[in-house]
Motif scaffolding. Structure first.
Motif, PDB file in Angstrom:
ATOM      1  N   HIS A 169       0.822  -1.210   0.000  1.00  0.00           N
ATOM      2  CA  HIS A 169       0.000   0.000   0.000  1.00  0.00           C
ATOM      3  C   HIS A 169       0.860   1.265   0.000  1.00  0.00           C
ATOM      4  N   GLU A 170       2.158   1.101  -0.208  1.00  0.00           N
ATOM      5  CA  GLU A 170       3.074   2.234  -0.163  1.00  0.00           C
ATOM      6  C   GLU A 170       3.164   2.866  -1.554  1.00  0.00           C
ATOM      7  N   ASN A 171       2.653   4.093  -1.681  1.00  0.00           N
ATOM      8  CA  ASN A 171       2.592   4.763  -2.987  1.00  0.00           C
ATOM      9  C   ASN A 171       3.610   5.890  -3.143  1.00  0.00           C
ATOM     10  N   ASP A 172       4.358   6.200  -2.083  1.00  0.00           N
ATOM     11  CA  ASP A 172       5.278   7.338  -2.175  1.00  0.00           C
ATOM     12  C   ASP A 172       6.432   7.075  -3.129  1.00  0.00           C
ATOM     13  N   SER A 173       6.946   5.862  -3.131  1.00  0.00           N
ATOM     14  CA  SER A 173       8.044   5.491  -4.020  1.00  0.00           C
ATOM     15  C   SER A 173       7.599   4.292  -4.841  1.00  0.00           C
ATOM     16  N   GLN A 174       7.195   4.541  -6.080  1.00  0.00           N
ATOM     17  CA  GLN A 174       6.600   3.475  -6.867  1.00  0.00           C
ATOM     18  C   GLN A 174       7.658   2.481  -7.327  1.00  0.00           C
ATOM     19  N   ARG A 175       7.578   1.284  -6.775  1.00  0.00           N
ATOM     20  CA  ARG A 175       8.456   0.184  -7.158  1.00  0.00           C
ATOM     21  C   ARG A 175       7.622  -1.077  -7.276  1.00  0.00           C
ATOM     22  N   ALA A 176       8.027  -1.961  -8.156  1.00  0.00           N
ATOM     23  CA  ALA A 176       7.379  -3.270  -8.249  1.00  0.00           C
ATOM     24  C   ALA A 176       7.949  -4.142  -7.132  1.00  0.00           C
ATOM     25  N   ARG A 177       7.278  -4.169  -6.007  1.00  0.00           N
ATOM     26  CA  ARG A 177       7.843  -4.847  -4.837  1.00  0.00           C
ATOM     27  C   ARG A 177       7.604  -6.353  -4.853  1.00  0.00           C
ATOM     28  N   SER A 204      -5.249 -12.321  -2.626  1.00  0.00           N
ATOM     29  CA  SER A 204      -5.227 -10.899  -2.943  1.00  0.00           C
ATOM     30  C   SER A 204      -3.783 -10.440  -3.114  1.00  0.00           C
ATOM     31  N   VAL A 205      -3.513  -9.740  -4.237  1.00  0.00           N
ATOM     32  CA  VAL A 205      -2.203  -9.126  -4.460  1.00  0.00           C
ATOM     33  C   VAL A 205      -2.446  -7.661  -4.775  1.00  0.00           C
ATOM     34  N   SER A 206      -1.886  -6.768  -3.945  1.00  0.00           N
ATOM     35  CA  SER A 206      -2.147  -5.339  -4.123  1.00  0.00           C
ATOM     36  C   SER A 206      -0.850  -4.578  -4.345  1.00  0.00           C
ATOM     37  N   GLY A 207      -0.962  -3.482  -5.091  1.00  0.00           N
ATOM     38  CA  GLY A 207       0.166  -2.602  -5.329  1.00  0.00           C
ATOM     39  C   GLY A 207       0.949  -2.980  -6.561  1.00  0.00           C
ATOM     40  N   ASN A 208       1.933  -2.164  -6.871  1.00  0.00           N
ATOM     41  CA  ASN A 208       2.762  -2.314  -8.053  1.00  0.00           C
ATOM     42  C   ASN A 208       3.519  -3.635  -8.004  1.00  0.00           C
ATOM     43  N   SER A 209       3.261  -4.512  -8.956  1.00  0.00           N
ATOM     44  CA  SER A 209       3.946  -5.805  -9.015  1.00  0.00           C
ATOM     45  C   SER A 209       3.993  -6.274 -10.457  1.00  0.00           C
ATOM     46  N   VAL A 210       4.906  -7.222 -10.729  1.00  0.00           N
ATOM     47  CA  VAL A 210       5.187  -7.632 -12.099  1.00  0.00           C
ATOM     48  C   VAL A 210       5.279  -9.148 -12.175  1.00  0.00           C
TER      49      VAL A 210
END
Length: 412
Positions: A169-177, A204-210
């Motif tokens: 849920h961390e949007n300050d530094s956009q990285r594919a975690r 459930s998978v949330s946030g920037n991921s690849v």
């Protein structure tokens, strides 16, 4: 067992009578394989797996880790090559307090922590009376990354909150975690047993991921009677390059929504730079969802939002509600799906849904009221093409497409 340390040779009893947390904790270290023979191991203080590499924790049929808490194993720091295999994780805790951890809690919080190759396999999980997850992975450190994570061939039965949750849920530094993960070949039954707060998912998978794979899971009978929220079988909230193939979902009492494509919203993409979901393949899934009267608005085979570039192919969907709702979905190929619904539309497009192509689908709304088999709603739902589909409406008559409230689409 060759190559393994038998924990019962090191003052670990496994008799279900004594707290064995400290005795097991002393054995956990890098370059070590621990074997837990069948028995009940009481874990009253969480086992810490911190900054290790090349560690295997292995059980056999009848190996049970039991606790009165929400967490049995906490993984943190830099991790390389961790495997947890063949252990049954059981919590007897009774609590309605919201706890976003899990029986296995993977805390990828350190600013530079990298977790590479974690495998959880052939385990089982149960915590029906506590508002917590079975497996929780949080990756929110500034430069943290979790990659090559596999959760496969496990059984989840009677889970209070969520089955498997990967959270960013961390949007300050956009990285594919999250990178190159797989959650496949698992069985989920009776998930969300006491869920009171925002809706749970089996996966459930949330946030920037690849690059993810959520394939060949079996999901049945989520509760959905304890919360006003909609429950989801599988949620993709940000993965670019996801496979969702060959999953089977079934409900006979309360229903739920099978596959959810949620965030990021268009606004979040603009303000944070998180990429839109794209390259999503949804193929060969079977979703059969029934529910009691009054829950039909919560029963949807799929609800996809904010996707630009996806394939919906050869799925079978039978529900008491919608088959699929598309919100702000663009450039999708929706081909050769077989659908039967009892309420609402088969497919419903709204928001900025453009450039989608529907062909060779069989969409049967014959058992419900006539709302149109395929609905395009609103002036932003335009530029879609639909042809060579078989549409069936009430009474078995030929069905129809409906453009409503300014929608303009090429339909034949």
């Amino acid at each position: 067992m060759p190559g393994f340390v038998n924990v019962k040779d090191h003052r670990v009893k496994g008799n279900g009578q004594h707290d064995e947390s400290q005795a097991i904790q002393r054995l956990i270290k890098s370059n070590s394989n621990l074997f837990f023979p069948k028995g009940v191991y009481l874990i009253n203080s969480k086992l810490l797996v911190n900054n290790v590499q090349n560690l295997i924790l292995k059980g056999e049929p009848g190996t049970v880790f039991r606790t009165s808490e929400n967490v049995i194993i906490k993984v943190s720091g830099g991790i390389r090559n961790l495997e947890i295999q063949g252990i049954s994780f059981v919590s007897d805790k009774v609590s309605e307090a919201d706890d976003a951890e899990g029986l296995i809690f993977i805390a990828n919080y350190g600013s530079h922590d990298v977790m590479d190759c974690i495998r959880i396999t052939q385990c089982s999980f149960s915590n029906p009376k506590t508002h917590a997850n079975a497996i929780k992975l949080v990756s929110e450190g500034l430069y943290a990354e979790a990659r090559n994570i596999s959760v496969s061939y496990n059984t989840f039965e009677g889970i209070g909150r969520m089955g498997v949750e990967f959270q960013n849920h961390e949007n300050d530094s956009q990285r594919a975690r999250f990178r190159d993960y797989e959650i496949s070949h698992n069985s989920f039954t009776d998930v969300g047993t006491i869920q009171l707060f925002p809706a749970p998912s089996c996966i459930s998978v949330s946030g920037n991921s690849v690059n993810g794979k959520i394939n060949y899971n079996r999901i049945s009978e989520m509760r959905m009677d304890t919360s006003p929220y909609i429950y989801y079988g599988i949620e993709n909230a940000g993965t670019v390059g996801l496979e969702t193939i060959g999953n089977r979902m079934r409900a006979s009492r309360y229903g739920f929504t099978g596959i959810l494509g949620s965030g990021p919203s268009a606004e979040l993409t603009r303000t944070t730079g998180q990429p839109e979901k794209s390259r999503w393949i949804i193929r060969d899934n079977v979703i059969e969802l029934r529910g009691k009267v009054g829950n039909q608005d919560k029963i949807r085979g799929m609800e996809l939002a904010g996707v630009n570039g996806y394939t919906l192919y050869n799925n079978v969907i039978r529900t008491d509600g919608y088959a699929a709702m598309f919100v702000d979905c663009r450039n999708g190929k929706i081909v050769s799906n077989k659908v039967k619904v009892r309420a609402g539309n088969a497919f419903y497009f709204k928001g900025r849904s453009t450039g989608n192509v529907l062909r060779l689908n069989e969409l049967d709304c014959s058992e419900g009221p006539d709302h149109g088999v395929v609905m395009f709603y609103g002036a932003s739902a335009r530029g879609n093409r639909a042809y060579d589909n078989k549409l069936i409406r009430d009474g078995g008559r030929s069905g129809k497409y409906v453009n409503l409230e300014g929608a303009e689409n090429d339909v034949k």
